[in-house]
Design a protein around this motif. Structure first.
Motif, PDB file in Angstrom:
ATOM      1  N   ALA A  24       0.822  -1.206   0.000  1.00 31.54           N
ATOM      2  CA  ALA A  24       0.000   0.000   0.000  1.00 31.54           C
ATOM      3  C   ALA A  24       0.856   1.255   0.000  1.00 31.54           C
ATOM      4  O   ALA A  24       0.518   2.251  -0.671  1.00 31.54           O
ATOM      5  N   GLU A  25       1.966   1.230   0.733  1.00 23.07           N
ATOM      6  CA  GLU A  25       2.875   2.382   0.747  1.00 23.07           C
ATOM      7  C   GLU A  25       3.501   2.591  -0.634  1.00 23.07           C
ATOM      8  O   GLU A  25       3.639   3.738  -1.089  1.00 23.07           O
ATOM      9  N   ARG A  28       0.890   4.084  -2.836  1.00 23.64           N
ATOM     10  CA  ARG A  28       0.702   5.497  -2.506  1.00 23.64           C
ATOM     11  C   ARG A  28       1.774   6.358  -3.146  1.00 23.64           C
ATOM     12  O   ARG A  28       1.494   7.489  -3.591  1.00 23.64           O
ATOM     13  N   ASP A  42      -3.107   9.285   4.580  1.00 22.67           N
ATOM     14  CA  ASP A  42      -2.281   8.239   3.984  1.00 22.67           C
ATOM     15  C   ASP A  42      -2.057   7.094   4.966  1.00 22.67           C
ATOM     16  O   ASP A  42      -2.185   5.923   4.623  1.00 22.67           O
ATOM     17  N   GLY A  45      -5.210   5.028   5.359  1.00 22.83           N
ATOM     18  CA  GLY A  45      -5.457   4.185   4.193  1.00 22.83           C
ATOM     19  C   GLY A  45      -4.568   2.959   4.170  1.00 22.83           C
ATOM     20  O   GLY A  45      -5.015   1.850   3.849  1.00 22.83           O
ATOM     21  N   GLU A  46      -3.301   3.142   4.527  1.00 20.72           N
ATOM     22  CA  GLU A  46      -2.362   2.019   4.550  1.00 20.72           C
ATOM     23  C   GLU A  46      -2.709   1.041   5.676  1.00 20.72           C
ATOM     24  O   GLU A  46      -2.587  -0.175   5.515  1.00 20.72           O
ATOM     25  N   PRO A  56      -5.687  -2.253  -4.003  1.00 22.65           N
ATOM     26  CA  PRO A  56      -6.062  -1.090  -3.185  1.00 22.65           C
ATOM     27  C   PRO A  56      -7.120  -1.458  -2.146  1.00 22.65           C
ATOM     28  O   PRO A  56      -7.827  -2.467  -2.288  1.00 22.65           O
ATOM     29  N   ALA A 341      -7.550   6.310  -0.920  1.00 22.67           N
ATOM     30  CA  ALA A 341      -6.590   5.243  -1.214  1.00 22.67           C
ATOM     31  C   ALA A 341      -7.108   4.315  -2.306  1.00 22.67           C
ATOM     32  O   ALA A 341      -6.332   3.782  -3.099  1.00 22.67           O
TER      33      ALA A 341
END
Length: 368
Positions: A24-25, A28, A42, A45-46, A56, A341
């Motif tokens: 996920a990072e 992003r 952020d 979302g992660e 996602p 995200a």
């Protein structure tokens, strides 16, 4: 029924997937907004991606508010601005759609579930789906007697676990936790002071209803007396809850642990849910990775507990009403993080060619 062994939670609870979080990072880093432009959104979302094991992340579409209700015998000492035994009025206001959490939940389109664990009223005054889990009528006075028997504590704990299982099985993807209690902040502060090794005066706040100086002194004295009874049983979390917690706090602890087992994220509200979380952390150290702190309530005991658990509140708007209101206010922020995200496009690489483009001087295939 098999004996309840809290040590099992250590093996049952796993952290959110670290590999998924790294994915996920990385995703992003490819999105259009610059790094850090979305701030804590952020991070949220992660965190959700790791909890869902998906990149996602899926939008949060099926949240639910869960409120555990109960009266505490310690309220007989005048430690609350509300009359002792009046928590059923808070429940009725929620059911009638007139409380802050009910109004916000209606506005946000989030269902609310209320579970009576120890209300001091005739069960016939409330719907059966609310009262069917009741353990007893009011918890005992924690300064001079146990709040619950050991059997009642185990029953309350298992009820919390069962509610978490029901929500997970129903497809709830985010839980908003709160309480409806009178005397609950006194019990919560006693638990937090005991687990943090803190004096009563350090954790005694004004409560969601607000109290005057004389009431504050009575509350401080009650917590001090409760601490004397709590310290000898600090090594046994279930006995600690039975001694100075109460049925609602015990159910909250079981609920939080089983939610972590079922990989269901939870937003905590005020000092009562923070106290249950602190006890749950003592049971299973990985459990807090599944929780968010919705808001700072201004209660010193909540601040102590969240610091020990290493959770930073999402909001700090001075909302002290409790009853899940602060946690519910944080829900749109979490939903926004998930939506961003999930839906933000990846940016185009610098110098990337559009389909069909050619460099100057080049010819298309087949041209002379």
């Amino acid at each position: 029924m098999s004996a309840l062994n809290l040590d099992d939670f250590v093996d049952l609870i796993e952290r959110p997937d670290g590999g998924i979080r790294r994915d996920a990072e990385e995703r992003r880093a490819r999105l259009a907004p610059p790094a850090d432009a979305l701030g804590r959104l952020d991070e949220l979302g992660e965190w959700l991606a790791a909890a869902q094991q998906r990149v996602p992340v899926r939008p949060v579409e099926r949240p639910r508010v869960v409120l555990f209700a109960g009266d505490h015998g310690i309220a007989d000492l005048g430690v609350s601005a509300r009359p002792a035994g009046s928590a059923h009025r808070l429940v009725r206001a929620v059911l009638d759609g007139e409380s802050p959490v009910a109004i916000l939940a209606r506005r946000f389109g989030v269902p609310v579930r209320v579970i009576d664990m120890a209300l001091d009223c005739d069960p016939a005054e409330l719907p059966e789906e609310v009262t069917r889990h009741r353990v007893r009528r009011g918890s005992g006075r924690l300064d001079i007697e146990d709040a619950l028997t050991h059997e009642e504590a185990e029953r309350a704990f298992r009820t919390g676990m069962a509610i978490a299982d029901e929500e997970a099985d129903a497809g709830t993807d985010l839980l908003v936790l709160g309480d409806l209690s009178v005397g609950g902040t006194t019990a919560a502060a006693t638990l937090i002071a005991a687990l943090c090794g803190t004096d009563a005066s350090v954790v005694t706040g004004r409560g969601g209803a607000g109290i005057d100086d004389l009431t504050w002194m009575r509350k401080c004295a009650a917590i001090r007396d409760g601490l004397r009874r709590a310290r000898p049983v600090l090594g046994d979390q279930l006995q600690l809850l039975a001694t100075v917690g109460g049925a609602d706090l015990t159910a909250i602890t079981g609920f939080l642990l089983q939610s972590a087992v079922r990989r269901t994220p939870v937003i905590l509200d005020g000092v009562v849910s923070a106290a249950g979380a602190l006890v749950a952390q003592r049971v299973a150290f990985r459990a807090p990775d599944w929780w968010l702190a919705g808001q700072s309530s201004g209660e010193p005991a909540q601040e102590k507990a969240l610091d020990r658990i290493a959770l930073t509140p999402l909001l700090d708007h001075g909302v002290t009403v409790g009853e899940g209101t602060g946690a519910l206010l944080a829900l749109p922020l979490v939903q926004a993080a998930a939506a961003l995200a999930a839906e933000l496009p990846e940016r185009e690489e610098a110098g990337a060619e559009e389909p069909g483009e050619t460099e100057p001087g080049e010819t298309e295939p087949g041209e002379d």
